[in-house]
Design a protein around this motif. Structure first.
Motif, PDB file in Angstrom:
ATOM      1  N   GLU A 127       0.783  -0.703   0.009  1.00 51.05           N
ATOM      2  CA  GLU A 127       0.088   0.161   0.232  1.00 51.05           C
ATOM      3  C   GLU A 127       0.677   1.540   0.183  1.00 51.05           C
ATOM      4  OE1 GLU A 127      -3.933  -1.020   2.540  1.00 51.05           O
ATOM      5  OE2 GLU A 127      -2.942  -0.929   3.262  1.00 51.05           O
ATOM      6  N   MET A 128       1.679   1.120   0.676  1.00 53.72           N
ATOM      7  CA  MET A 128       2.741   2.355   0.646  1.00 53.72           C
ATOM      8  C   MET A 128       3.215   2.974  -0.542  1.00 53.72           C
ATOM      9  SD  MET A 128       3.359   4.581   2.692  1.00 53.72           S
ATOM     10  CE  MET A 128       4.745   6.103   3.171  1.00 53.72           C
ATOM     11  N   VAL A 129       4.195   1.691  -0.891  1.00 57.04           N
ATOM     12  CA  VAL A 129       4.641   1.617  -2.679  1.00 57.04           C
ATOM     13  C   VAL A 129       2.947   2.236  -3.840  1.00 57.04           C
ATOM     14  CG1 VAL A 129       5.145   0.817  -5.152  1.00 57.04           C
ATOM     15  CG2 VAL A 129       5.829  -0.285  -2.294  1.00 57.04           C
ATOM     16  N   ASP A 130       2.524   2.347  -3.324  1.00 56.01           N
ATOM     17  CA  ASP A 130       1.368   3.008  -4.030  1.00 56.01           C
ATOM     18  C   ASP A 130       0.956   4.751  -3.932  1.00 56.01           C
ATOM     19  OD1 ASP A 130       0.448   0.576  -5.437  1.00 56.01           O
ATOM     20  OD2 ASP A 130      -1.268  -0.354  -4.396  1.00 56.01           O
ATOM     21  N   GLN A 131       1.327   4.614  -2.215  1.00 55.56           N
ATOM     22  CA  GLN A 131       0.695   6.408  -2.690  1.00 55.56           C
ATOM     23  C   GLN A 131       2.503   6.739  -1.954  1.00 55.56           C
ATOM     24  OE1 GLN A 131      -2.136   6.191  -1.178  1.00 55.56           O
ATOM     25  NE2 GLN A 131      -2.029   4.005  -0.775  1.00 55.56           N
ATOM     26  N   VAL A 132       3.721   6.490  -2.363  1.00 51.69           N
ATOM     27  CA  VAL A 132       4.647   6.993  -2.571  1.00 51.69           C
ATOM     28  C   VAL A 132       4.739   7.162  -4.048  1.00 51.69           C
ATOM     29  CG1 VAL A 132       6.965   6.758  -3.063  1.00 51.69           C
ATOM     30  CG2 VAL A 132       5.915   5.589  -0.816  1.00 51.69           C
ATOM     31  N   ALA A 133       3.991   6.073  -5.195  1.00 52.11           N
ATOM     32  CA  ALA A 133       4.310   6.279  -6.038  1.00 52.11           C
ATOM     33  C   ALA A 133       3.085   7.641  -7.274  1.00 52.11           C
ATOM     34  CB  ALA A 133       3.554   5.570  -7.266  1.00 52.11           C
ATOM     35  N   ILE A 134       1.841   7.952  -6.436  1.00 49.33           N
ATOM     36  CA  ILE A 134       1.227   9.257  -6.620  1.00 49.33           C
ATOM     37  C   ILE A 134       1.721  10.712  -5.973  1.00 49.33           C
ATOM     38  CG2 ILE A 134      -0.137   8.832  -4.609  1.00 49.33           C
ATOM     39  CD1 ILE A 134      -0.808  10.600  -7.867  1.00 49.33           C
ATOM     40  N   PHE A 135       2.586  10.318  -4.308  1.00 45.26           N
ATOM     41  CA  PHE A 135       2.997  11.486  -4.039  1.00 45.26           C
ATOM     42  C   PHE A 135       4.570  11.934  -5.422  1.00 45.26           C
ATOM     43  CE2 PHE A 135       2.509   9.331   0.246  1.00 45.26           C
ATOM     44  CZ  PHE A 135       1.176   9.984   0.342  1.00 45.26           C
ATOM     45  N   PHE A 136       5.402  10.522  -5.792  1.00 46.72           N
ATOM     46  CA  PHE A 136       6.462  11.247  -6.482  1.00 46.72           C
ATOM     47  C   PHE A 136       5.250  12.189  -7.784  1.00 46.72           C
ATOM     48  CE2 PHE A 136       9.244  10.622  -9.435  1.00 46.72           C
ATOM     49  CZ  PHE A 136      10.260  11.378  -9.254  1.00 46.72           C
ATOM     50  N   LEU A 137       4.533  11.624  -8.897  1.00 44.79           N
ATOM     51  CA  LEU A 137       3.761  12.121  -9.940  1.00 44.79           C
ATOM     52  C   LEU A 137       3.496  13.157  -9.560  1.00 44.79           C
ATOM     53  CD1 LEU A 137       2.865  11.184 -12.353  1.00 44.79           C
ATOM     54  CD2 LEU A 137       0.709  10.065 -11.604  1.00 44.79           C
ATOM     55  N   ALA A 138       2.891  13.550  -8.244  1.00 43.83           N
ATOM     56  CA  ALA A 138       1.488  14.790  -8.201  1.00 43.83           C
ATOM     57  C   ALA A 138       2.331  15.732  -7.949  1.00 43.83           C
ATOM     58  CB  ALA A 138       0.354  14.037  -7.425  1.00 43.83           C
ATOM     59  N   GLY A 139       3.140  15.193  -6.485  1.00 41.68           N
ATOM     60  CA  GLY A 139       4.147  16.498  -5.697  1.00 41.68           C
ATOM     61  C   GLY A 139       4.974  16.803  -7.435  1.00 41.68           C
ATOM     62  N   HIS A 140       5.840  16.138  -7.211  1.00 39.17           N
ATOM     63  CA  HIS A 140       6.825  16.190  -9.062  1.00 39.17           C
ATOM     64  C   HIS A 140       6.735  16.613  -9.952  1.00 39.17           C
ATOM     65  CE1 HIS A 140       8.541  13.344 -11.983  1.00 39.17           C
ATOM     66  NE2 HIS A 140       9.532  15.403 -11.751  1.00 39.17           N
ATOM     67  N   GLU A 141       5.479  16.054 -10.302  1.00 40.10           N
ATOM     68  CA  GLU A 141       4.949  16.577 -12.142  1.00 40.10           C
ATOM     69  C   GLU A 141       4.350  17.619 -12.326  1.00 40.10           C
ATOM     70  OE1 GLU A 141       5.152  16.289 -16.128  1.00 40.10           O
ATOM     71  OE2 GLU A 141       6.352  14.976 -14.971  1.00 40.10           O
ATOM     72  N   THR A 142       3.289  17.725 -11.041  1.00 41.91           N
ATOM     73  CA  THR A 142       2.853  18.954 -10.641  1.00 41.91           C
ATOM     74  C   THR A 142       3.096  20.551 -10.601  1.00 41.91           C
ATOM     75  OG1 THR A 142       1.799  18.746  -8.857  1.00 41.91           O
ATOM     76  CG2 THR A 142       0.381  18.241 -10.405  1.00 41.91           C
ATOM     77  N   SER A 143       3.985  19.974  -9.964  1.00 43.53           N
ATOM     78  CA  SER A 143       5.074  21.472  -9.006  1.00 43.53           C
ATOM     79  C   SER A 143       6.376  21.468 -10.009  1.00 43.53           C
ATOM     80  CB  SER A 143       5.987  20.967  -8.168  1.00 43.53           C
ATOM     81  OG  SER A 143       4.961  20.825  -6.763  1.00 43.53           O
ATOM     82  N   ALA A 144       6.867  20.893 -10.710  1.00 43.11           N
ATOM     83  CA  ALA A 144       7.543  20.745 -12.181  1.00 43.11           C
ATOM     84  C   ALA A 144       6.795  21.919 -13.040  1.00 43.11           C
ATOM     85  CB  ALA A 144       8.151  19.533 -12.802  1.00 43.11           C
ATOM     86  N   SER A 145       5.778  21.564 -13.225  1.00 42.12           N
ATOM     87  CA  SER A 145       5.073  22.433 -14.834  1.00 42.12           C
ATOM     88  C   SER A 145       4.521  23.300 -14.218  1.00 42.12           C
ATOM     89  CB  SER A 145       4.210  21.569 -14.932  1.00 42.12           C
ATOM     90  OG  SER A 145       3.023  22.586 -15.604  1.00 42.12           O
ATOM     91  N   ALA A 146       4.013  23.712 -12.662  1.00 35.20           N
ATOM     92  CA  ALA A 146       4.044  25.379 -12.710  1.00 35.20           C
ATOM     93  C   ALA A 146       5.146  25.880 -12.091  1.00 35.20           C
ATOM     94  CB  ALA A 146       3.406  24.745 -11.138  1.00 35.20           C
ATOM     95  N   LEU A 147       6.255  25.529 -11.742  1.00 36.40           N
ATOM     96  CA  LEU A 147       7.543  26.306 -12.029  1.00 36.40           C
ATOM     97  C   LEU A 147       7.593  26.838 -12.433  1.00 36.40           C
ATOM     98  CD1 LEU A 147       9.259  27.327  -9.429  1.00 36.40           C
ATOM     99  CD2 LEU A 147      10.639  25.415  -9.860  1.00 36.40           C
ATOM    100  N   ALA A 148       8.160  25.824 -13.951  1.00 37.35           N
ATOM    101  CA  ALA A 148       8.488  26.195 -15.098  1.00 37.35           C
ATOM    102  C   ALA A 148       7.804  27.578 -16.097  1.00 37.35           C
ATOM    103  CB  ALA A 148       8.556  24.702 -16.083  1.00 37.35           C
ATOM    104  N   TRP A 149       6.507  27.140 -16.113  1.00 33.87           N
ATOM    105  CA  TRP A 149       5.241  28.673 -16.446  1.00 33.87           C
ATOM    106  C   TRP A 149       5.897  29.470 -16.034  1.00 33.87           C
ATOM    107  CZ3 TRP A 149       4.279  28.001 -20.861  1.00 33.87           C
ATOM    108  CH2 TRP A 149       3.452  27.156 -21.863  1.00 33.87           C
ATOM    109  N   ALA A 150       5.575  29.215 -14.379  1.00 33.13           N
ATOM    110  CA  ALA A 150       5.845  30.932 -13.825  1.00 33.13           C
ATOM    111  C   ALA A 150       7.358  31.169 -13.904  1.00 33.13           C
ATOM    112  CB  ALA A 150       6.108  30.233 -12.328  1.00 33.13           C
TER     113      ALA A 150
END
Length: 453
Positions: free
Chosen positions: A253-276
């Motif tokens: 279960e923790m593998v599933d959660q870490v996968a989404i933390f990395f996907l959501a927390g890294h990918e979304t922040s990277a996108s917003a920061l680049a556009w900013a």
């Protein structure tokens, strides 16, 4: 805001533009009619879909009756190789409630102070890496690197240079390039036993990423058992028991959660920061103000110094309005509904699009303009309540929303405080939808070391 009376069924041009929501060029299509429509309907042989822009309907779906509008399994189909079956991003009902009871305490307000030093260390590393670059650079790989570094430092207390963190990041870059925004099963209902026709490279990279994350979680479980685990987000989540059942997450279960933390927390922040950074470069008067706050913030700030970034926070918020990392969210009806005097059958897909709502001309003054000061106006304040959903809203609001609103301004302030940024002629970025809103050919900028004298 009182919506006008329902209009006739959207014309063919509107529907053709809406179809582009499901294509790779979703955003470059600029479907102007949808910025004026309250709702558009799209039919396929297998399901009906409704793009909803009306604030009262959005609140019905996200805030008032969220359990009646669960996340659509159609969107989940393309993400399951990486996220598994049990990620909090994909589950609904009782399973989702249990996961949020365990995860949410790790992201409460007080924990932001605990993660602040790790964010600063990531920003310092990002500033140092940029100093080695010469000439125009594509800033997107750098923001991805910085955002991934934040995730690993705050979640597992390791920098991106750590062997496993580096390998996860590398594999994810390959996975993103191979992963289409929607899988074929999103359009055609398939029985559970039937293969989902994921690309081989998609499955291979997902398998590798999950194996690396499994190693991290198993190592952390051993550290927790021995009493040597650091007090970071992973430890907090893995030691938090569900207050109703007393159970903690299993390793899988923790593998599933870490996968989404990395996907959501890294990918979304990277996108917003680049556009900013691009918006800041394209607006020198905005850059001057952000730089002033960045210089006052310093290179080794304390948590209390966040109060110095008021304007930078508005810049980041305005970026999220214009370039929301997640351009659409899809929910599904579980009972017959009626939207704007139109019957909506069970199993319909309800599309809520931050990209359209946050540029909607019926809500926002001068909606396509980049104006960080708009949030000080009555219109801006009203729209923040009615038409601003980059993190979703209601019970399923992004767990890391508060985290992101610290991370983004912090990274912006420290980068712009260190460098003068200029746009590159003939390199205007064109937004497209991958897993998040990215540029079709990168976001190119010129950086010059800033004189701090």
């Amino acid at each position: 805001m009182i919506p006008p009376k329902p209009t006739a069924r959207p014309d063919k041009t509107t529907l053709r533009n809406y179809v582009k929501l499901f294509r790779k060029d979703i955003l470059s299509a600029q479907p102007a009619k949808l910025y004026r429509a309250w709702m558009a309907e799209f039919r396929t042989p297998f399901f009906r879909s409704y793009l909803v822009n009306q604030p009262s309907l959005i609140k019905r779906v996200l805030n008032e009756r969220p359990m009646d509008f669960p996340k659509s399994a159609r969107i989940a189909e393309g993400l399951k190789p990486l996220l598994g079956e049990g990620s909090v991003f994909l589950t609904n009902g009782a399973a989702w409630k249990r996961q949020r009871r365990i995860i949410d305490p790790a992201f409460e307000g007080g924990r932001l102070r605990d993660t602040f030093d790790a964010m600063v260390a990531s920003a310092q590393s990002a500033v140092a890496r940029l100093e080695t670059e010469q000439g125009p650079i594509d800033i997107e790989p750098h923001t991805s690197h910085a955002a991934a570094d934040v995730i690993f430092r705050t979640l597992f207390s390791i920098p991106i240079e750590h062997e496993i963190a580096r390998d996860v990041f590398s594999q994810f870059q390959d996975h993103q390039r191979e992963q289409p925004i929607l899988n074929i099963a999103a359009f055609i209902p398939l029985p559970r036993w039937m293969p989902r026709f994921h690309r081989k490279r998609t499955k291979d990279t997902a398998k590798t990423i999950r194996a690396l994350i499994r190693t991290l979680t198993e190592n952390r479980m051993a550290e927790i058992k021995s009493g040597t685990a650091p007090n970071d987000l992973a430890t907090k989540i893995m030691t938090t028991a569900d207050p109703e059942t007393g159970q903690t997450f299993t390793a899988e279960e923790m593998v599933d959660q870490v996968a989404i933390f990395f996907l959501a927390g890294h990918e979304t922040s990277a996108s917003a920061l680049a556009w900013a950074l691009w918006l800041i470069a394209a607006n020198p008067e905005v850059q001057d103000k952000v730089a002033a706050e960045g210089l006052a913030f310093g290179t080794d700030p304390a948590f209390s110094d966040l109060s110095k970034l008021r304007y930078t926070k508005d810049v980041f918020r305005e970026t999220l309005r214009l370039y929301p990392p997640v351009p659409m969210m899809v929910r599904e009806t579980t009972c017959p509904e009626r939207f704007r005097e139109r019957d909506v059958p069970v199993g319909s897909q309800i599309v809520l699009s931050p990209w359209h709502v946050q540029r909607h001309e019926r809500f926002w003054d001068d909606p396509d303009a980049f104006d960080p000061d708009r949030f000080k106006t009555d219109n801006g304040k009203q729209c923040l309540r009615d038409a601003f959903i980059p993190f979703s809203s209601g019970p399923r609001v992004c767990t890391g929303a508060g985290f992101a609103m610290v991370e983004g301004p912090l990274l912006l302030a420290m980068i712009v405080g260190a460098y003068k940024i200029k746009i590159v002629a003939d390199k205007t970025p064109v937004p497209v939808a991958h897993l998040t809103v990215r540029s079709s050919e990168g976001i190119w900028l010129d950086l010059e070391k800033r004189d701090k004298a």
